[in-house]
Design a protein around this motif. Sequence first.
Motif, PDB file in Angstrom:
ATOM      1  N   ILE A  17     -12.652 -11.615   4.068  1.00 16.49           N
ATOM      2  CA  ILE A  17     -12.925 -10.477   2.695  1.00 16.49           C
ATOM      3  C   ILE A  17     -11.265 -10.570   2.601  1.00 16.49           C
ATOM      4  O   ILE A  17     -10.106  -9.933   3.247  1.00 16.49           O
ATOM      5  N   ASP A  18     -11.054 -11.239   1.125  1.00 19.02           N
ATOM      6  CA  ASP A  18      -9.422 -12.082   1.253  1.00 19.02           C
ATOM      7  C   ASP A  18      -8.671 -10.838  -0.444  1.00 19.02           C
ATOM      8  O   ASP A  18      -9.573 -10.155  -0.334  1.00 19.02           O
ATOM      9  N   ALA A  19      -7.631 -10.750  -0.288  1.00 20.22           N
ATOM     10  CA  ALA A  19      -6.648  -9.468  -1.247  1.00 20.22           C
ATOM     11  C   ALA A  19      -7.173  -9.912  -2.542  1.00 20.22           C
ATOM     12  O   ALA A  19      -7.536  -9.107  -3.266  1.00 20.22           O
ATOM     13  N   LYS A  41      -4.666   9.027  -3.240  1.00 23.33           N
ATOM     14  CA  LYS A  41      -5.998   8.858  -2.453  1.00 23.33           C
ATOM     15  C   LYS A  41      -6.107   6.964  -2.003  1.00 23.33           C
ATOM     16  O   LYS A  41      -6.809   7.346  -1.212  1.00 23.33           O
ATOM     17  N   ALA A  42      -6.329   6.606  -3.024  1.00 23.35           N
ATOM     18  CA  ALA A  42      -6.250   4.696  -2.862  1.00 23.35           C
ATOM     19  C   ALA A  42      -6.206   4.724  -1.851  1.00 23.35           C
ATOM     20  O   ALA A  42      -6.332   4.396  -0.453  1.00 23.35           O
ATOM     21  N   ALA A  43      -4.388   5.172  -1.908  1.00 24.14           N
ATOM     22  CA  ALA A  43      -2.984   4.548  -0.684  1.00 24.14           C
ATOM     23  C   ALA A  43      -3.049   5.217   0.243  1.00 24.14           C
ATOM     24  O   ALA A  43      -3.699   4.296   1.506  1.00 24.14           O
ATOM     25  N   ARG A  44      -3.677   6.212   0.739  1.00 23.70           N
ATOM     26  CA  ARG A  44      -4.052   6.586   1.735  1.00 23.70           C
ATOM     27  C   ARG A  44      -5.376   6.673   2.821  1.00 23.70           C
ATOM     28  O   ARG A  44      -5.283   6.565   3.961  1.00 23.70           O
ATOM     29  N   SER A  45      -6.233   5.966   2.109  1.00 27.18           N
ATOM     30  CA  SER A  45      -7.278   5.623   2.212  1.00 27.18           C
ATOM     31  C   SER A  45      -6.769   4.183   2.991  1.00 27.18           C
ATOM     32  O   SER A  45      -7.962   3.848   4.023  1.00 27.18           O
ATOM     33  N   GLU A  46      -6.450   3.345   1.995  1.00 25.92           N
ATOM     34  CA  GLU A  46      -6.488   1.955   2.877  1.00 25.92           C
ATOM     35  C   GLU A  46      -5.614   2.129   3.933  1.00 25.92           C
ATOM     36  O   GLU A  46      -5.293   0.566   4.555  1.00 25.92           O
ATOM     37  N   ARG A  47      -4.586   3.008   4.484  1.00 27.83           N
ATOM     38  CA  ARG A  47      -4.040   3.026   5.480  1.00 27.83           C
ATOM     39  C   ARG A  47      -4.280   2.413   6.959  1.00 27.83           C
ATOM     40  O   ARG A  47      -5.471   3.100   7.350  1.00 27.83           O
ATOM     41  N   GLU A  48      -4.215   1.679   7.611  1.00 29.92           N
ATOM     42  CA  GLU A  48      -4.092   1.074   8.700  1.00 29.92           C
ATOM     43  C   GLU A  48      -4.955   2.321   9.946  1.00 29.92           C
ATOM     44  O   GLU A  48      -5.727   1.521  10.429  1.00 29.92           O
ATOM     45  N   HIS A 114     -14.138   6.954   1.422  1.00 32.51           N
ATOM     46  CA  HIS A 114     -14.596   5.849   2.431  1.00 32.51           C
ATOM     47  C   HIS A 114     -15.202   4.943   2.283  1.00 32.51           C
ATOM     48  O   HIS A 114     -14.711   3.655   2.811  1.00 32.51           O
ATOM     49  N   ALA A 115     -15.395   4.601   1.096  1.00 38.48           N
ATOM     50  CA  ALA A 115     -15.450   2.859   0.693  1.00 38.48           C
ATOM     51  C   ALA A 115     -14.382   2.369   0.569  1.00 38.48           C
ATOM     52  O   ALA A 115     -14.859   1.258   1.096  1.00 38.48           O
ATOM     53  N   ALA A 120     -11.196  -1.633   3.595  1.00 38.44           N
ATOM     54  CA  ALA A 120      -9.617  -2.194   3.754  1.00 38.44           C
ATOM     55  C   ALA A 120      -9.791  -2.330   5.028  1.00 38.44           C
ATOM     56  O   ALA A 120      -8.767  -3.436   5.291  1.00 38.44           O
ATOM     57  N   TRP A 121     -10.784  -1.920   5.735  1.00 34.21           N
ATOM     58  CA  TRP A 121     -11.092  -2.522   7.070  1.00 34.21           C
ATOM     59  C   TRP A 121     -11.288  -3.501   7.127  1.00 34.21           C
ATOM     60  O   TRP A 121     -10.920  -4.633   8.311  1.00 34.21           O
ATOM     61  N   LEU A 122     -12.714  -4.004   6.757  1.00 33.95           N
ATOM     62  CA  LEU A 122     -13.004  -5.621   6.605  1.00 33.95           C
ATOM     63  C   LEU A 122     -12.347  -6.422   6.220  1.00 33.95           C
ATOM     64  O   LEU A 122     -11.586  -7.549   6.611  1.00 33.95           O
TER      65      LEU A 122
END
Length: 164
Positions: A17-19, A41-48, A114-115, A120-122
């Motif tokens: 999965i690329d950017a 919300k999106a920025a926080r969810s994407e954080r490593e 969560h989605a 972002a994890w993938l």
Amino acid sequence: MTEIGFVKAQSDNLPKIDAFMMTAYFASNPDFMSAEIKGVKAARSERESYGDSAVGYVQVKREGNICVVRARITPEHNVHQKCYAVQAICDETEETIISVQCEDCAAHLGGCKHAIAFLAWLHRRSEDPPSTSTECYWKKSKLASIGTQLKFIKAKDICSVPKH
């Protein structure tokens, strides 16, 4: 126990999965168009620090060019609550993300965090450098371990910080 047709996910059997794939998916999916999802919300969810410690029990199934990846995400606000089931479906030949969904949380119908965290994890797993060993992702998440053997977890134990 993995579901029928699925295998335990490892570093060598996850889809790439690329950017560009992520950007195209978020831009074309109406679930992720709201102001709430686009912002903090999106920025926080994407954080490593969240995704890497909350994702566990990842499994993969391939049928032709379609790859389905399922996982469990430990809720950030209550680590002892039931984990949320998330699923990503992508077309590996066309290099497109078909869908990413959380099945359990209250906001799952509108593109929940969560989605986003799972996608972002993938993506981060796709960018991991290849190594001679294979890492298995079929394990309990770090967040879900709090309160079992561990009474607390230090921030430095959740994620590794590169030393310069």
